[in-house]
Design an enzyme around this catalytic site. Structure first.
Site, short mmCIF file in Angstrom:
data_model
loop_
_atom_site.label_atom_id
_atom_site.label_comp_id
_atom_site.label_asym_id
_atom_site.label_seq_id
_atom_site.Cartn_x
_atom_site.Cartn_y
_atom_site.Cartn_z
N ARG A 63 65.04 31.94 8.51
CA ARG A 63 65.96 32.58 9.45
C ARG A 63 66.28 34.02 9.04
O ARG A 63 66.59 34.84 9.90
CB ARG A 63 67.25 31.73 9.57
CG ARG A 63 68.00 31.59 8.28
CD ARG A 63 68.99 30.45 8.31
NE ARG A 63 68.35 29.13 8.20
CZ ARG A 63 68.99 27.97 8.25
NH1 ARG A 63 70.31 27.95 8.40
NH2 ARG A 63 68.35 26.84 8.15
N LYS B 24 62.71 24.02 -4.39
CA LYS B 24 62.36 22.72 -3.81
C LYS B 24 61.75 21.83 -4.88
O LYS B 24 61.09 22.33 -5.79
CB LYS B 24 61.27 22.90 -2.73
CG LYS B 24 61.70 23.52 -1.43
CD LYS B 24 60.49 23.59 -0.48
CE LYS B 24 60.81 24.34 0.80
NZ LYS B 24 61.82 23.70 1.64
N1 BES Z 1 60.21 25.72 5.37
C1 BES Z 1 61.38 24.95 5.28
C2 BES Z 1 61.48 23.89 6.40
C3 BES Z 1 60.43 22.80 6.41
C4 BES Z 1 60.69 21.59 5.81
C5 BES Z 1 59.25 22.97 7.10
C6 BES Z 1 59.76 20.58 5.87
C7 BES Z 1 58.31 21.95 7.16
C8 BES Z 1 58.58 20.77 6.55
C9 BES Z 1 62.62 25.83 5.40
O1 BES Z 1 62.50 27.11 4.90
C10 BES Z 1 63.71 25.16 4.62
O2 BES Z 1 63.55 24.98 3.46
N2 BES Z 1 64.79 24.78 5.31
C11 BES Z 1 65.88 24.13 4.70
C12 BES Z 1 67.13 24.70 5.27
C13 BES Z 1 68.38 24.27 4.56
C14 BES Z 1 68.39 24.82 3.16
C15 BES Z 1 69.57 24.73 5.33
C16 BES Z 1 65.78 22.64 5.01
O3 BES Z 1 65.33 22.28 6.11
O4 BES Z 1 66.09 21.83 4.14
ZN ZN Z 2 62.87 27.23 2.82
#
Ligand code: BES
Ligand code: ZN
Ligand code: ZN
Length: 470
Positions: free
Chosen positions: A326, A251
């Site tokens: 997930r 990220k």
């Molecule tokens: N922990 C994040 C989701 C999240 C984002 C929580 C912002 C709180 C605030 C999760 O693990 C994630 O990174 N999800 C990705 C999924 C994608 C790669 C399919 C996302 O939401 O971008």
């Molecule tokens: Zn994530």
């Protein structure tokens, strides 16, 4: 914070007076000039939010016009939050609340939740500490006080866990903290260590943990009262990613990774709710499952393209290591099958897409739960103002999770990201189930009334209300 019931309010203590009619104000014993002031405000101020400053104390007169009761209770919590700010600014140590019991309790809830501070890492924490230490409610029943005390302390425990950074709260520390919570509240916790997790072949949790220098944990919480009303338990599953860097699918830091210590907010909600349920000794058999690890890149981290065999035997092609929640939730959901649960509710900061869709104002919900149970959960969401928005859960979304080389892949297409995540999880369930994506409301970047700033503990009040009324 000390919360108690009193017979009558004191004329020396700060006072919150809830009045539905002007006639009730006589009880306060205002002087003629004070009464004139209150009268003039009562006519003008539609919110009837009146503050009288006597020489030794403040009197807040609140009145809630008849309309939707959920909205009124929320207005009461918010009024409690404003009064909390004022009382602390005045260095007050206590406040009395008198009036209609539902409103008094909601105001008290607003005061208590607003009074929360996370000061552990300040050198001069004692100087920063709020002065307010006691809320006394006139005529509140013992049951009401116990429930209020239980649920608010559950929320504050959850907030503490969320606000702790990774430098303290590793997966093992999370399990240890949940254990101390269990000793305080009287529920049971079993912590499965890495060896046990390996022997159970929880491939999803282990894959995410591969890049970490800290071992994963899988905590099993249980509250089983002797005369539980339910034959089959309600199982609560919480995403316990103690830090989400994204892994190799890293990220960016700003506005993204910088608050990912909050990626265990689902776990915090589960622990906080079971803590509250046990403290209030609710007559319901509840189990909590918390799969926990951090998600990091390293020489040994799981990589896009990897194929992982999950706890239930399904294989998953990993195409984005940032879709890690997930992976571990799937193992926990499959593990929940062994309890033959009446209902499973999972809570997770699962997708940015959930936050993008509805912001911080509600929880995205999906699953197969229908009928009265769903209506009751939705009603609880309105009662406590942690509102649920049901998203569609059509088969077509599930088709987007098919892989060319494995049973599933861990990401879908560019759209409907929170639904495809839910559809992925569905493959690991075989019971009545609802998935709650709390990515929006779990962590707030600036102070928002009684929800505060940082970890909110969203989910605790929802689950407590639902299980209490179930
Ligand atoms: N922990 C994040 C989701 C999240 C984002 C929580 C912002 C709180 C605030 C999760 O693990 C994630 O990174 N999800 C990705 C999924 C994608 C790669 C399919 C996302 O939401 O971008
Ligand atoms: Zn994530
Ligand atoms: Zn995450």
């Amino acid at each position: 914070m000390n919360i108690r019931s009193i017979k009558d309010f004191s004329d020396k203590q700060h006072l919150i007076f809830v009045a539905s009619t002007k006639a009730q104000l006589k009880e306060i014993g205002f002087s003629k000039s004070e009464m004139d002031y209150v009268n003039s405000k009562w006519e003008k101020d539609s919110n009837n939010n009146i503050a009288v400053n006597q020489y030794n104390r403040w009197i807040f007169v609140l009145s809630f016009k008849k309309s939707d009761s959920a909205l009124l209770l929320e207005a009461a919590r918010k009024a409690g939050s404003k009064i909390n700010d004022k009382l602390n600014a005045e260095k007050a140590t206590g406040v009395n609340i008198v009036g209609d019991s539902d409103f008094s309790l909601a105001i008290a809830e607003g005061v208590i939740l607003s009074n929360y501070q996370f000061l552990k890492y300040f050198k001069d924490a004692d100087k920063k500490e709020n002065s307010l230490k006691e809320v006394a409610i006139v005529g509140a029943s013992k049951k009401a006080i116990t429930e209020l005390e239980s649920v608010t302390s559950g929320v504050l425990k959850a907030r503490d866990l969320i606000n702790e950074p990774l430098s303290y709260l590793t997966a093992e520390q999370l399990a240890a903290d949940v254990k101390s919570m269990s000793k305080e509240a009287g529920f049971k916790v079993e912590v499965l260590n890495k060896k046990k997790i390996e022997s159970l072949k929880m491939g999803g949790l282990l894959a995410v943990n591969k890049g970490s220098i800290d071992p994963p944990t899988f905590s099993i919480l249980e509250w089983k009262p002797e005369k539980a009303k339910n034959k089959h338990p309600i199982v609560l599953v919480g995403k316990g990613v103690v830090y989400d860097t994204g892994g190799l699918s890293l990220k960016p830091t700003k506005n993204s990774m910088d608050f990912m210590k909050s990626d265990m907010s689902g776990a915090a909600a589960v622990a906080g709710a079971i803590y509250a349920i046990a403290k209030a000794k609710l007559n319901v058999h509840v189990i909590g499952l918390i799969p926990a690890t951090d998600n990091r890149p390293s020489g040994n981290a799981y990589a896009p393209g990897d194929v992982i065999k999950m706890y239930n035997g399904l294989t998953v092609e990993v195409l984005n290591t940032d879709a890690e929640g997930r992976m571990l939730l799937a193992d926990a959901l499959a593990y929940a099958q062994k309890y033959k649960p009446e209902l499973v509710i999972d809570l997770a900061t699962l997708t940015g897409a959930a936050a993008a869709a509805i912001g911080e104002y509600g929880i995205v919900a999906m699953g197969n739960l229908e009928g009265v149970k769903w209506q009751k959960l939705e009603q609880s969401g309105n009662n406590v103002y942690e509102r649920l928005v049901r998203f569609p859960f059509w088969d077509e979304y599930g088709d987007l999770m098919k892989s060319k080389i494995a049973d599933l892949k861990n990401i879908g297409g560019p759209y409907a990201g929170s639904i495809t995540a839910g559809k992925f999880l569905e493959n690991f369930t075989d019971y009545p189930w609802i998935h709650l994506d709390i990515a929006g409301p779990a962590f707030l970047h600036s102070k928002t009334s009684y929800k505060g700033q940082g970890g909110t503990g969203v989910g605790v009040r929802l689950l407590f209300d639902f299980i209490k009324n179930n």
